[in-house]
Design a protein around this motif. Sequence first.
Motif, short mmCIF file in Angstrom:
data_model
loop_
_atom_site.label_atom_id
_atom_site.label_comp_id
_atom_site.label_asym_id
_atom_site.label_seq_id
_atom_site.Cartn_x
_atom_site.Cartn_y
_atom_site.Cartn_z
N LEU A 77 0.83 -1.19 0.00
CA LEU A 77 0.00 0.00 0.00
C LEU A 77 0.87 1.24 0.00
CD1 LEU A 77 0.00 1.45 3.08
CD2 LEU A 77 -1.44 -0.50 3.60
N SER A 78 0.32 2.30 -0.56
CA SER A 78 0.84 3.64 -0.36
C SER A 78 -0.16 4.36 0.52
CB SER A 78 0.97 4.39 -1.69
OG SER A 78 2.04 3.88 -2.46
N LEU A 124 -6.07 -12.14 -0.20
CA LEU A 124 -5.11 -11.16 0.30
C LEU A 124 -5.81 -9.89 0.78
CD1 LEU A 124 -2.31 -11.53 -2.40
CD2 LEU A 124 -2.05 -12.04 0.04
N LEU A 125 -6.76 -9.42 -0.01
CA LEU A 125 -7.47 -8.20 0.38
C LEU A 125 -8.31 -8.43 1.63
CD1 LEU A 125 -8.56 -6.81 -3.10
CD2 LEU A 125 -6.82 -5.87 -1.57
N ALA A 126 -8.86 -9.61 1.80
CA ALA A 126 -9.64 -9.91 3.00
C ALA A 126 -8.79 -9.79 4.25
CB ALA A 126 -10.27 -11.30 2.91
N VAL A 127 -7.53 -10.27 4.18
CA VAL A 127 -6.63 -10.16 5.33
C VAL A 127 -6.17 -8.73 5.54
CG1 VAL A 127 -4.37 -10.80 6.25
CG2 VAL A 127 -5.81 -12.55 5.22
N PHE A 128 -5.67 -8.11 4.48
CA PHE A 128 -4.99 -6.83 4.63
C PHE A 128 -5.93 -5.62 4.67
CE2 PHE A 128 -1.51 -9.63 3.79
CZ PHE A 128 -0.47 -9.10 4.52
N PRO A 151 -3.55 -9.87 13.67
CA PRO A 151 -2.65 -8.73 13.88
C PRO A 151 -2.73 -7.66 12.80
CG PRO A 151 -1.42 -10.71 13.25
CD PRO A 151 -2.80 -11.15 13.54
N ILE A 152 -3.08 -8.04 11.57
CA ILE A 152 -3.17 -7.07 10.49
C ILE A 152 -4.37 -6.13 10.66
CG2 ILE A 152 -3.59 -6.84 8.00
CD1 ILE A 152 -0.78 -7.53 8.68
#
Length: 206
Positions: A63-64, A94-98, A105-106
């Motif tokens: 990400l920025s 990936l998007l679901a986690v981040f 923790p994320i």
Amino acid sequence: MTTSAGTTYQLEGRLLEVCSCDVLCPCWVGRDPDGGTCDAAVAWHIDHGTIQGVDVSGLTIALSAHIPGNILKGNWQALLYVDDKASQQQQDALLAVFTGKLGGPIADTASLIGEVVGVERVPITFTVDGGKGTLALGQRVHAEMAPFTGPTGEATTLHESIFSTIPGSPAYVSSADHYRSNIPELGHDLNLQNHNAIQGTFSFSA
């Protein structure tokens, strides 16, 4: 790596991070950023990992961000980048986690984002060779960085900081020889030398 029963995700990998603050970025110790705001790029490369049974090993998500004040107060604006090698299923995982949807923790970091201005699939370069890291996010971001070392030659590390993009792991304090970020959506038009960078490893599970 396989996700054990009752585990939503298990991810192990490496982090490269760079921002517009001087070395060391005050955000990591909960102070206001140099200049009042912080403009950052953060990338997590997953060496081994699964998310709800989906193998995401070898992929990078990044990400920025424009951080308008103290980092702990949130209200970040962010542009997310997904590795263009990811399948649609891997991208969704990936998007679901981040974005914090799967907790763990994320989610604490994701909760600081007030607005996602976009999600882009881009070619991502993430390499660490002899301690020197290179990060490229499409045509948007390019940075090169190397950690500081102590008298024994080991990397200078930051432990138990109030803020971290790799919670639970030490961060290697680094300097970016070069950091270029061109993201009009976030107000980024940066071409900086010798500013803050962070490297590290992570192990996340939920």
